[in-house]
Design an enzyme around this catalytic site. Structure first.
Site, mmCIF file in Angstrom:
data_model
loop_
_atom_site.group_PDB
_atom_site.id
_atom_site.type_symbol
_atom_site.label_atom_id
_atom_site.label_comp_id
_atom_site.label_asym_id
_atom_site.label_seq_id
_atom_site.Cartn_x
_atom_site.Cartn_y
_atom_site.Cartn_z
ATOM 1 N N HIS A 153 0.155 -1.781 -7.161
ATOM 2 C CA HIS A 153 -0.313 -3.169 -7.353
ATOM 3 C C HIS A 153 -1.757 -3.271 -7.853
ATOM 4 O O HIS A 153 -2.572 -3.977 -7.263
ATOM 5 C CB HIS A 153 -0.042 -4.059 -6.137
ATOM 6 C CG HIS A 153 -0.541 -3.581 -4.793
ATOM 7 N ND1 HIS A 153 -1.783 -3.050 -4.592
ATOM 8 C CD2 HIS A 153 0.067 -3.603 -3.576
ATOM 9 C CE1 HIS A 153 -1.924 -2.757 -3.307
ATOM 10 N NE2 HIS A 153 -0.817 -3.073 -2.674
ATOM 11 N N GLY A 209 1.223 -11.786 1.455
ATOM 12 C CA GLY A 209 2.455 -11.152 0.956
ATOM 13 C C GLY A 209 3.331 -12.151 0.235
ATOM 14 O O GLY A 209 3.469 -13.296 0.671
ATOM 15 N N HIS A 225 8.113 -0.438 -4.848
ATOM 16 C CA HIS A 225 7.244 -0.954 -3.775
ATOM 17 C C HIS A 225 7.877 -2.189 -3.136
ATOM 18 O O HIS A 225 7.738 -3.305 -3.648
ATOM 19 C CB HIS A 225 5.864 -1.298 -4.352
ATOM 20 C CG HIS A 225 4.849 -1.656 -3.315
ATOM 21 N ND1 HIS A 225 3.497 -1.434 -3.495
ATOM 22 C CD2 HIS A 225 4.958 -2.221 -2.086
ATOM 23 C CE1 HIS A 225 2.835 -1.845 -2.426
ATOM 24 N NE2 HIS A 225 3.709 -2.347 -1.562
ATOM 25 N N LEU A 241 10.983 -3.628 3.311
ATOM 26 C CA LEU A 241 12.257 -4.101 3.880
ATOM 27 C C LEU A 241 12.086 -4.476 5.350
ATOM 28 O O LEU A 241 13.008 -5.026 5.950
ATOM 29 C CB LEU A 241 13.340 -3.030 3.741
ATOM 30 C CG LEU A 241 13.719 -2.617 2.313
ATOM 31 C CD1 LEU A 241 14.768 -1.512 2.341
ATOM 32 C CD2 LEU A 241 14.238 -3.814 1.514
ATOM 33 N N ASP A 273 6.116 -5.298 -4.781
ATOM 34 C CA ASP A 273 5.438 -5.447 -3.488
ATOM 35 C C ASP A 273 6.103 -6.577 -2.704
ATOM 36 O O ASP A 273 5.420 -7.418 -2.094
ATOM 37 C CB ASP A 273 3.930 -5.699 -3.660
ATOM 38 C CG ASP A 273 3.182 -5.557 -2.339
ATOM 39 O OD1 ASP A 273 3.795 -5.141 -1.333
ATOM 40 O OD2 ASP A 273 1.973 -5.868 -2.311
ATOM 41 N N LYS A 284 2.220 6.713 1.894
ATOM 42 C CA LYS A 284 1.486 5.516 1.453
ATOM 43 C C LYS A 284 0.136 5.487 2.150
ATOM 44 O O LYS A 284 0.068 5.581 3.374
ATOM 45 C CB LYS A 284 2.289 4.262 1.840
ATOM 46 C CG LYS A 284 1.542 2.942 1.640
ATOM 47 C CD LYS A 284 1.422 2.600 0.162
ATOM 48 C CE LYS A 284 0.608 1.332 -0.084
ATOM 49 N NZ LYS A 284 1.284 0.114 0.292
HETATM 50 O O1 DOR Z 1 -0.107 -8.884 0.595
HETATM 51 C C1 DOR Z 1 0.248 -7.845 1.146
HETATM 52 N N1 DOR Z 1 1.255 -7.841 2.039
HETATM 53 N N2 DOR Z 1 -0.407 -6.709 0.874
HETATM 54 C C2 DOR Z 1 -0.183 -5.573 1.586
HETATM 55 O O2 DOR Z 1 -0.805 -4.578 1.317
HETATM 56 C C3 DOR Z 1 0.772 -5.581 2.704
HETATM 57 C C4 DOR Z 1 1.802 -6.607 2.497
HETATM 58 C C5 DOR Z 1 2.674 -6.818 3.718
HETATM 59 O O3 DOR Z 1 3.123 -5.840 4.302
HETATM 60 O O4 DOR Z 1 2.934 -7.973 4.068
HETATM 61 ZN ZN ZN Z 2 2.955 -3.574 -0.111
#
Ligand code: DOR
Ligand code: ZN
Length: 430
Positions: free
Chosen positions: A217, A304, A56, A59, A285, A142
């Site tokens: 996650h 993120g 996960h 990029l 992630d 996804k």
């Molecule tokens: O915290 C996150 N960031 N959760 C997600 O599901 C998407 C990801 C992102 O793409 O920044």
């Molecule tokens: Zn993600």
């Protein structure tokens, strides 16, 4: 190419010095001990493990290349000891049609230094899910929270994936049960664990039997157990096992993530599940955003946490503390993720195995530093954290792509590994 090192990879039970002869990316011959003709000889202090797979990552690339791109993100992976990444479709444009998937794969083909697979997003155009599934280009789909309320589109994806035996990866949070507006340290109240469970119930009620569903996650023990009781696979992130709501309070946006960091007691129970065998994989992630974006207000800044470059260091530190052993580490970072993706013979040391390996030095120590990374995302909630155990060399299909701070391969060495993922002949039309 002839590779010599001290290996701990299936089927070995103990670290053993081996010399591998590697041809066309696969092990062609194995002998015990050293060889004077080795092209690459790794020192005795290093341990060569099966290649680490991160199922996960984001990029980014395409129009989001200012956050991360296929080169910077895979350089970060290689420097983190990761030999294969699975890339997410929430790009701009979204990867929900064969045209944008083609653009993405072409950028990866030109730039990636490690192997990769791509997941497609849920298309809103009838017939597109079947076109994507039959193209052979992706490892699966996804499903994001907002896709769960588009029942027609969701069912099309689930059946298209089921017919081809592709993976469906679920971000399990029900969109009607989450809201914004909670203060730093309390976002878990705005995005409760009941939203995680409800999303899983919803998809289970429409998924065909035998679908390969993977819950990604999982941030709470309840979701891990619910996923396993339904026969699905599940991963957890390093941030949900190492950080909690107090870190969100302290770091604000740098620790803002979906699903959110949970109270400390949830995190402790999640760690226990990690080693009890209920979790199939750890996945980062890796979600890069720019410094400017992450310096914005807590309510508005994007969620993120970047992680692909820190992943191995963070987990080896758990090994050094005795929280898990190397056997758990190998399962959670390589053999488990390979099984989730349906890739056979990854990183083992017998003839026919895919010759991708991660060499680690278990005694090297340092501090996590966001600015000293290949990733464009420089802010990390792990800043300054002490680690023990470091990836020192990354070998992808027999080629040394990274060694002690230096990348030793041209962009474009990485291959689309979707064709390695098991199809078992697909299924007859429903
Ligand atoms: O915290 C996150 N960031 N959760 C997600 O599901 C998407 C990801 C992102 O793409 O920044
Ligand atoms: Zn993600």
């Amino acid at each position: 190419m002839i590779l010599e090192g001290r290996f701990l990879a299936p089927p070995l039970e103990e670290p053993t010095r081996l010399t591998l002869c590697i041809r066309d990316g696969r092990v062609a011959g194995v002998s015990r001990g050293s060889s004077p003709s080795a092209d690459v000889r790794l020192p005795d202090e290093w341990l060569v493990l099966p290649g680490i797979i991160d199922i996960h990552v984001h990029l980014r690339g395409l129009r989001l290349s200012y956050k991360e791109d296929e080169l910077s993100g895979t350089l970060a992976a290689a420097a983190g000891g990761v030999t294969l990444v699975a890339d997410m479709p929430n790009t701009q444009p979204r990867l929900d049609n064969t045209e944008s998937i083609g653009l993405k794969l072409s950028a990866l083909r030109r730039n990636s230094v490690v192997d990769y697979v791509v997941y497609a997003g849920v298309p809103r155009t009838p017939g597109e899910a079947e076109r994507i599934a039959s193209s052979g280009l992706v490892a699966g789909f996804k499903v994001y929270p907002e896709d769960l309320v588009e029942q027609g589109a969701l069912e099309e994806v689930l059946y298209a994936a089921w017919r081809r035996n592709l993976l469906v990866v679920l971000h399990s949070e029900h969109p009607d049960m989450v809201k914004e507006g909670c203060k730093p340290g309390r976002r878990w109240e705005c995005r409760p664990t009941t939203a995680e469970i409800e999303a899983l119930r919803l998809i289970s009620s429409v998924a065909p039997r035998g679908l390969r569903l993977h819950v990604t996650h999982a941030s709470t023990p309840n979701l891990v157990l619910e996923a396993k009781s339904r026969g699905f696979t599940v991963d957890v992130t390093p941030h949900h096992i190492l950080l909690d709501s107090r870190d969100e309070e302290k770091h604000g946006c740098i620790a803002k993530v979906n699903p959110p960091l949970r109270p400390p007691e949830q995190r402790e129970r999640l760690i226990q599940l990690l080693i009890s065998g209920d979790v199939d994989a750890v996945a980062t992630d890796h979600a890069p955003h720019t410094v400017e974006e992450k310096m914005g207000s807590f309510d508005e800044c994007p969620p993120g946490i970047p992680g692909v470059e820190h992943y191995t260091r963070l987990l080896l530190t758990l090994v050094s503390k005795g929280v898990m052993d190397l056997r758990d580490f190998i399962k959670l970072t390589s053999t488990g993720p390979a099984r989730v993706l349906g890739i056979h013979g990854y990183g083992c040391v017998e003839p026919g195995c895919i010759a991708s390996y991660t060499a680690v030095d278990l005694r090297r120590e340092g501090r996590i530093s966001g600015y000293e990374t290949f990733s464009k995302a420089k802010l990390t909630p792990y800043e300054g954290m002490l680690y023990r155990g470091e990836p020192v060399a990354t070998i992808v299909r027999g080629r040394l792509v990274y060694r002690e701070g230096c990348v030793c391969i041209k962009p474009g060495w990485g291959l689309n590994a979707a064709r390695l993922a098991s199809r078992r002949g697909g299924r007859p039309p429903a």
